[in-house]
Design a protein around this motif. Structure first.
Motif, PDB file in Angstrom:
ATOM      1  N   ASN A 123      -2.715  -0.838   8.050  1.00  0.00           N
ATOM      2  CA  ASN A 123      -2.491  -0.994   9.487  1.00  0.00           C
ATOM      3  C   ASN A 123      -2.387  -2.483   9.760  1.00  0.00           C
ATOM      4  OD1 ASN A 123      -5.265  -2.037  10.374  1.00  0.00           O
ATOM      5  ND2 ASN A 123      -5.824  -0.123   9.355  1.00  0.00           N
TER       6      ASN A 123
ATOM      7  N   HIS B 255      -0.448   4.388   4.339  1.00  0.00           N
ATOM      8  CA  HIS B 255      -1.660   4.499   3.537  1.00  0.00           C
ATOM      9  C   HIS B 255      -2.875   4.294   4.439  1.00  0.00           C
ATOM     10  CE1 HIS B 255      -4.781   3.140   0.695  1.00  0.00           C
ATOM     11  NE2 HIS B 255      -4.107   3.794  -0.239  1.00  0.00           N
ATOM     12  N   GLU B 256      -3.993   4.912   4.111  1.00  0.00           N
ATOM     13  CA  GLU B 256      -5.168   4.831   4.981  1.00  0.00           C
ATOM     14  C   GLU B 256      -5.672   3.397   5.175  1.00  0.00           C
ATOM     15  OE1 GLU B 256      -8.747   6.662   3.478  1.00  0.00           O
ATOM     16  OE2 GLU B 256      -8.076   6.455   1.403  1.00  0.00           O
ATOM     17  N   ASP B 257      -5.354   2.502   4.245  1.00  0.00           N
ATOM     18  CA  ASP B 257      -5.754   1.100   4.377  1.00  0.00           C
ATOM     19  C   ASP B 257      -4.630   0.224   4.909  1.00  0.00           C
ATOM     20  OD1 ASP B 257      -8.297   1.626   3.363  1.00  0.00           O
ATOM     21  OD2 ASP B 257      -7.640   1.357   1.297  1.00  0.00           O
TER      22      ASP B 257
ATOM     23  N   HIS C 102      -3.136   6.614   7.680  1.00  0.00           N
ATOM     24  CA  HIS C 102      -3.226   5.923   8.966  1.00  0.00           C
ATOM     25  C   HIS C 102      -2.060   6.349   9.837  1.00  0.00           C
ATOM     26  CE1 HIS C 102      -4.382   2.799  11.794  1.00  0.00           C
ATOM     27  NE2 HIS C 102      -3.106   2.514  11.927  1.00  0.00           N
TER      28      HIS C 102
ATOM     29  N   SER D  21      -5.120  -2.511  16.258  1.00  0.00           N
ATOM     30  CA  SER D  21      -5.949  -2.833  15.096  1.00  0.00           C
ATOM     31  C   SER D  21      -5.989  -4.336  14.840  1.00  0.00           C
ATOM     32  CB  SER D  21      -5.453  -2.087  13.850  1.00  0.00           C
ATOM     33  OG  SER D  21      -4.114  -2.440  13.528  1.00  0.00           O
TER      34      SER D  21
ATOM     35  N   ALA E 187      -5.817  -4.519   9.227  1.00  0.00           N
ATOM     36  CA  ALA E 187      -6.228  -4.686   7.830  1.00  0.00           C
ATOM     37  C   ALA E 187      -5.293  -5.645   7.105  1.00  0.00           C
ATOM     38  CB  ALA E 187      -6.257  -3.330   7.129  1.00  0.00           C
TER      39      ALA E 187
ATOM     40  N   ARG F  31      -5.906  -9.421   5.230  1.00  0.00           N
ATOM     41  CA  ARG F  31      -5.429  -9.772   3.883  1.00  0.00           C
ATOM     42  C   ARG F  31      -4.536 -11.013   3.921  1.00  0.00           C
ATOM     43  NH1 ARG F  31      -5.475  -3.927   3.441  1.00  0.00           N
ATOM     44  NH2 ARG F  31      -3.305  -3.713   4.102  1.00  0.00           N
TER      45      ARG F  31
ATOM     46  N   ARG G 105       0.856  -1.188   0.000  1.00  0.00           N
ATOM     47  CA  ARG G 105       0.000   0.000   0.000  1.00  0.00           C
ATOM     48  C   ARG G 105       0.893   1.239   0.000  1.00  0.00           C
ATOM     49  NH1 ARG G 105      -5.497  -2.219  -0.018  1.00  0.00           N
ATOM     50  NH2 ARG G 105      -4.858  -4.407  -0.221  1.00  0.00           N
TER      51      ARG G 105
END
Length: 287
Positions: free
Chosen positions: A209, A205-207, A192, A239, A212, A216, A102
């Protein structure tokens, strides 16, 4: 003497039934797997080997970049992908290739760098060819360089090829970091922000962390998120605590991290990871 673990936790579901056998263990590195001497204790290594022999996958989830993981990989071998750069990358250890990356947009980088310069905060950039470092006049520069990898100091980080930048680690006194955090949240881009340590603020990137990225990775490995155990000690581990089936905070973790966890292990200097793997994972999978 090892302190007694506290079994109090946040999850109501665990009060009525035991957690299931595990498919995957996701471990933070600093303050968790490593002791205060930045070494992986032999007891932790033995416990990791034992859970693997029991058929449980084990991986690392860290705010470190791939380059700064060199001394860790000298102590532990991984056979499945790991999460690094605070969740911005998932990397295959057998090839060194990124399974997922990301990247921070150039416009977002420019805002962060400009603001960091104004706040007199040093910056570390994780790029594919190394870790780059810019220290604006008046910024804090008392970090200790590693012997295992090179940090390249530059005058203008934006003049480098930042097309594949996945993380900016802002380094400074907590009050200055709090100032720039407020500025970014109020006026900056959607990114983030997470604190791996009180003197570092990671921007991804905001996605990107740990939570998240763990989702994935679980999908990539085709295992169950409910049967995933997350172990950590810092705010940037919260998170993944929120998404894993069971979360364990180290005894040396901050109060807010302990409050968010399902279980509390001994400290990183008391082989807390080994305790968690033996008492939680192996007892469940062998039970």
């Amino acid at each position: 003497m090892m302190r007694e673990a506290n079994f109090a936790g946040k999850s109501e579901k665990l009060k009525s039934s035991e957690p299931p056998a595990f498919d995957l263990v996701a471990m933070d590195i600093d303050g968790t797997l490593l002791n205060s001497e930045h070494e992986v204790p032999q007891e932790n290594l033995a416990a990791i080997s034992a859970v693997r022999s029991a058929g449980v996958l084990a991986t690392l989830v860290t705010g470190r970049s791939t380059f700064s993981l060199v001394p860790v990989f000298e102590q532990i071998d991984l056979d499945i992908p790991y999460i690094c750069s605070g969740g911005a990358e998932i990397t295959d250890p057998s090839t060194g290739e990124s399974i997922d990356r990301r990247v921070i947009a150039r416009s977002d980088l420019e805002f962060i760098v400009t603001t960091a310069r104004e706040c007199k905060i040093a910056m570390f950039f994780s790029l594919p060819d190394g870790i780059y470092y810019e220290a604006p006049p008046g910024s804090r520069e008392d970090w200790t360089p590693s012997r295992a990898y090179q940090v390249i100091k530059v005058e203008d980080i934006l003049s480098e090829n930042t097309a594949k930048a996945v993380k900016i680690a802002l380094y400074g006194d907590p009050d200055r970091l709090s100032q720039i955090e407020t500025t970014i949240r109020q006026h900056g881009p959607a990114v983030h922000l997470a604190y791996p340590l009180e003197v570092f603020l990671d921007v991804t990137h905001e996605d990107a962390n740990k939570g998240a990225a763990l989702i994935r990775l679980v999908n990539h490995l085709d295992v169950s998120l409910e049967k995933t155990l997350a172990i950590g000690d810092a705010d940037n581990d919260l998170s993944m605590f929120n998404v894993a089936g069971l979360s364990i905070a180290m005894g040396n973790a901050a109060p807010q991290v302990k409050a968010a966890a399902d279980r509390i292990a001994p400290t990183n200097d008391e082989n807390g990871v080994a305790w968690a793997l033996r008492e939680i994972v192996l007892s469940q999978n062998n039970g």
